[in-house]
Design a protein around this motif. Structure first.
Motif, PDB file in Angstrom:
ATOM      1  N   UNK A 128       0.823  -1.216   0.000  1.00 59.62           N
ATOM      2  CA  UNK A 128       0.000   0.000   0.000  1.00 59.62           C
ATOM      3  C   UNK A 128       0.858   1.267   0.000  1.00 59.62           C
ATOM      4  N   UNK A 129       1.974   1.245   0.735  1.00 62.52           N
ATOM      5  CA  UNK A 129       2.761   2.454   0.933  1.00 62.52           C
ATOM      6  C   UNK A 129       3.852   2.682  -0.120  1.00 62.52           C
ATOM      7  N   UNK A 130       4.519   1.621  -0.563  1.00 60.47           N
ATOM      8  CA  UNK A 130       5.697   1.775  -1.408  1.00 60.47           C
ATOM      9  C   UNK A 130       5.466   2.521  -2.726  1.00 60.47           C
ATOM     10  N   UNK A 134       8.768   6.720   0.169  1.00 54.53           N
ATOM     11  CA  UNK A 134      10.073   6.061   0.232  1.00 54.53           C
ATOM     12  C   UNK A 134      10.325   5.594   1.665  1.00 54.53           C
ATOM     13  N   UNK A 135      10.623   4.316   1.876  1.00 54.27           N
ATOM     14  CA  UNK A 135      10.897   3.851   3.241  1.00 54.27           C
ATOM     15  C   UNK A 135      12.235   4.364   3.761  1.00 54.27           C
ATOM     16  N   UNK A 136      12.210   4.879   4.967  1.00 57.24           N
ATOM     17  CA  UNK A 136      13.422   5.268   5.677  1.00 57.24           C
ATOM     18  C   UNK A 136      13.752   4.082   6.582  1.00 57.24           C
ATOM     19  N   UNK A 137      14.521   3.144   6.054  1.00 60.16           N
ATOM     20  CA  UNK A 137      14.768   1.876   6.750  1.00 60.16           C
ATOM     21  C   UNK A 137      15.844   2.037   7.814  1.00 60.16           C
ATOM     22  N   UNK A 138      15.590   1.438   8.973  1.00 58.35           N
ATOM     23  CA  UNK A 138      16.503   1.512  10.106  1.00 58.35           C
ATOM     24  C   UNK A 138      16.803   0.097  10.582  1.00 58.35           C
ATOM     25  N   UNK A 139      18.086  -0.250  10.688  1.00 60.71           N
ATOM     26  CA  UNK A 139      18.483  -1.580  11.147  1.00 60.71           C
ATOM     27  C   UNK A 139      19.837  -1.497  11.834  1.00 60.71           C
ATOM     28  N   UNK A 140      20.152  -2.514  12.616  1.00 58.04           N
ATOM     29  CA  UNK A 140      21.424  -2.537  13.326  1.00 58.04           C
ATOM     30  C   UNK A 140      22.540  -3.160  12.482  1.00 58.04           C
ATOM     31  N   UNK A 141      22.171  -3.743  11.359  1.00 62.72           N
ATOM     32  CA  UNK A 141      23.156  -4.405  10.503  1.00 62.72           C
ATOM     33  C   UNK A 141      23.092  -3.854   9.083  1.00 62.72           C
ATOM     34  N   UNK A 142      24.262  -3.490   8.566  1.00 65.01           N
ATOM     35  CA  UNK A 142      24.340  -2.974   7.205  1.00 65.01           C
ATOM     36  C   UNK A 142      23.881  -4.014   6.186  1.00 65.01           C
ATOM     37  N   UNK A 144      21.457  -6.143   6.418  1.00 59.43           N
ATOM     38  CA  UNK A 144      20.002  -6.112   6.305  1.00 59.43           C
ATOM     39  C   UNK A 144      19.564  -4.945   5.419  1.00 59.43           C
ATOM     40  N   UNK A 145      20.156  -3.781   5.636  1.00 63.30           N
ATOM     41  CA  UNK A 145      19.809  -2.612   4.824  1.00 63.30           C
ATOM     42  C   UNK A 145      20.162  -2.829   3.361  1.00 63.30           C
ATOM     43  N   UNK A 146      21.338  -3.388   3.107  1.00 66.70           N
ATOM     44  CA  UNK A 146      21.760  -3.652   1.728  1.00 66.70           C
ATOM     45  C   UNK A 146      20.806  -4.640   1.053  1.00 66.70           C
ATOM     46  N   UNK A 147      20.346  -5.639   1.809  1.00 65.11           N
ATOM     47  CA  UNK A 147      19.438  -6.635   1.247  1.00 65.11           C
ATOM     48  C   UNK A 147      18.091  -6.048   0.880  1.00 65.11           C
ATOM     49  N   UNK A 148      17.533  -5.246   1.763  1.00 61.91           N
ATOM     50  CA  UNK A 148      16.238  -4.621   1.476  1.00 61.91           C
ATOM     51  C   UNK A 148      16.362  -3.647   0.312  1.00 61.91           C
ATOM     52  N   UNK A 149      17.467  -2.922   0.282  1.00 59.27           N
ATOM     53  CA  UNK A 149      17.686  -1.997  -0.832  1.00 59.27           C
ATOM     54  C   UNK A 149      17.792  -2.758  -2.156  1.00 59.27           C
ATOM     55  N   UNK A 156      11.997  -1.658  -8.598  1.00 55.84           N
ATOM     56  CA  UNK A 156      11.902  -0.236  -8.886  1.00 55.84           C
ATOM     57  C   UNK A 156      11.525   0.641  -7.714  1.00 55.84           C
ATOM     58  N   UNK A 157      11.575   0.100  -6.497  1.00 58.56           N
ATOM     59  CA  UNK A 157      11.201   0.872  -5.312  1.00 58.56           C
ATOM     60  C   UNK A 157      12.465   1.322  -4.571  1.00 58.56           C
ATOM     61  N   UNK A 158      12.683   2.626  -4.449  1.00 60.35           N
ATOM     62  CA  UNK A 158      13.874   3.114  -3.734  1.00 60.35           C
ATOM     63  C   UNK A 158      13.732   2.927  -2.231  1.00 60.35           C
ATOM     64  N   UNK A 159      14.880   2.826  -1.557  1.00 57.26           N
ATOM     65  CA  UNK A 159      14.906   2.693  -0.099  1.00 57.26           C
ATOM     66  C   UNK A 159      16.121   3.449   0.416  1.00 57.26           C
ATOM     67  N   UNK A 160      15.936   4.185   1.488  1.00 58.08           N
ATOM     68  CA  UNK A 160      17.038   4.893   2.128  1.00 58.08           C
ATOM     69  C   UNK A 160      17.323   4.215   3.466  1.00 58.08           C
ATOM     70  N   UNK A 161      18.540   3.710   3.652  1.00 56.95           N
ATOM     71  CA  UNK A 161      18.855   2.903   4.826  1.00 56.95           C
ATOM     72  C   UNK A 161      19.805   3.592   5.796  1.00 56.95           C
TER      73      UNK A 161
END
Length: 238
Positions: A128-130, A134-142, A144-149, A156-161
Motif C-alpha cells: 500500500x505504501x511503497x 520512500x521507506x526510511x529503513x533503520x536496522x542494526x546491521x548494514x 540487512x539494509x543492503x538486502x532490502x535496498x 523499482x522501489x527506492x529505499x534509504x537505509x
C-alpha cells in the motif's frame, strides 16, 4: 586462511552474510573482496554469481583456475567446475560454504532449513505504501539494509537505509525536515528502544516495525533478507 571472494547480484548479499558471520564468530579467516572474476593469490577463490553475465562466463571459462576454487551459481551454463544451486541461493550457498569450506556441517543444516517468516500484514502494508512513499529503513546491521535496498530496487522501489543507533540523529533530522515529511515513512527492521520510537512519533510518524525472533545474528540477518525477497516478489514492478 585467506578467501578471495568475487560476487555479483544476490551473491554480494551472500558475501556480506559470510563477512558478518566470520566477524561474529571471531574467526581467523581473512575474507578479501575482489572486483573481477579472476583467481587471486589467496588460499581459496570463491565466486558467488547466481546469474552470471556473458562477460563473467567468458572470463571464468577462459582463465585457468588455480588452487582451491568454488564457483556457486543458480545457472552455471558452460562455466567449468561450477556448482549449480537448485534452491534458495542465500541458504543453499551459505550451507555449502559452511559445510565444504568452513567445516561446520551442523550449522550448514540449520541454515539450509531457514525459511522466510510469515509476514502477510507487513506485505499488505508495504504494498500500500511503497508506490507513494520512500521507506526510511533503520536496522542494526548494514547487511540487512543492503538486502532490502537490493530486493526492493529490483522492483523499482527506492529505499534509504540508516544504521541504528549510530545514525539516530541523522534519522530524526530527516523526519523533522518539512520538505521530506510527505514523501517518506520510517521502517524499523529490528528492535530499537521505546525512547527512539517516541521521538519518531513526536515528529508526526507512526513507524512500521518488523520484528523477527532469531537465535543469533546469522539467523536474524537471513530472516530479514528472505523476508525482503518475499515482499519484493509480492510487489508489482514500477
Amino acid at each position: 586462511m585467506v578467501i578471495d571472494v568475487y560476487a555479483s547480484g544476490e551473491g554480494y548479499l551472500l558475501y556480506l552474510l559470510l563477512r558478518d558471520y566470520l566477524i561474529d564468530s571471531q574467526s581467523n579467516i581473512c575474507l578479501r573482496y575482489t572486483d573481477r572474476p579472476l583467481p587471486a593469490d589467496g588460499d581459496i577463490s570463491l565466486f558467488l554469481i547466481p546469474n552470471p553475465t556473458e562477460w563473467e562466463i567468458q572470463i571464468l571459462s577462459a582463465i585457468p583456475q588455480k588452487g582451491k576454487t568454488f564457483i556457486l551459481s543458480s545457472n552455471c551454463g558452460d562455466i567449468p567446475n561450477c556448482t549449480e544451486l537448485k534452491g534458495e541461493f542465500l541458504t543453499e550457498g551459505f550451507s555449502l560454504i559452511l559445510d565444504e569450506i568452513l567445516g561446520n556441517p551442523h550449522l550448514a543444516e540449520v541454515v539450509r532449513n531457514v525459511k522466510p517468516p510469515k509476514a502477510d500484514k507487513v506485505i499488505a502494508t508495504l504494498r500500500e505504501k511503497l508506490p507513494f512513499y520512500i521507506p526510511l529503513a533503520v536496522a542494526k546491521r548494514d547487511t540487512i539494509l543492503k538486502g532490502w535496498e537490493y530486493y526492493l530496487g529490483l522492483k523499482g522501489f527506492p529505499l534509504s537505509g540508516y544504521l541504528y543507533p549510530f545514525e539516530e540523529k541523522q534519522i530524526l533530522s530527516i523526519l523533522s525536515n518539512i520538505g521530506f515529511q510527505d514523501k517518506i515513512f520510517p521502517l524499523l527492521l529490528g528492535k530499537t528502544t521505546e525512547t527512539f520510537i517516541e521521538k519518531i512519533k513526536q515528529r508526526g510518524f507512526v513507524p512500521i516495525e518488523v520484528l523477527i525472533d532469531a537465535k543469533n545474528n546469522l539467523e536474524s540477518e537471513l530472516n530479514y533478507l528472505l523476508l525482503a525477497k518475499e515482499i519484493a516478489e509480492n510487489l508489482q514492478k514500477l
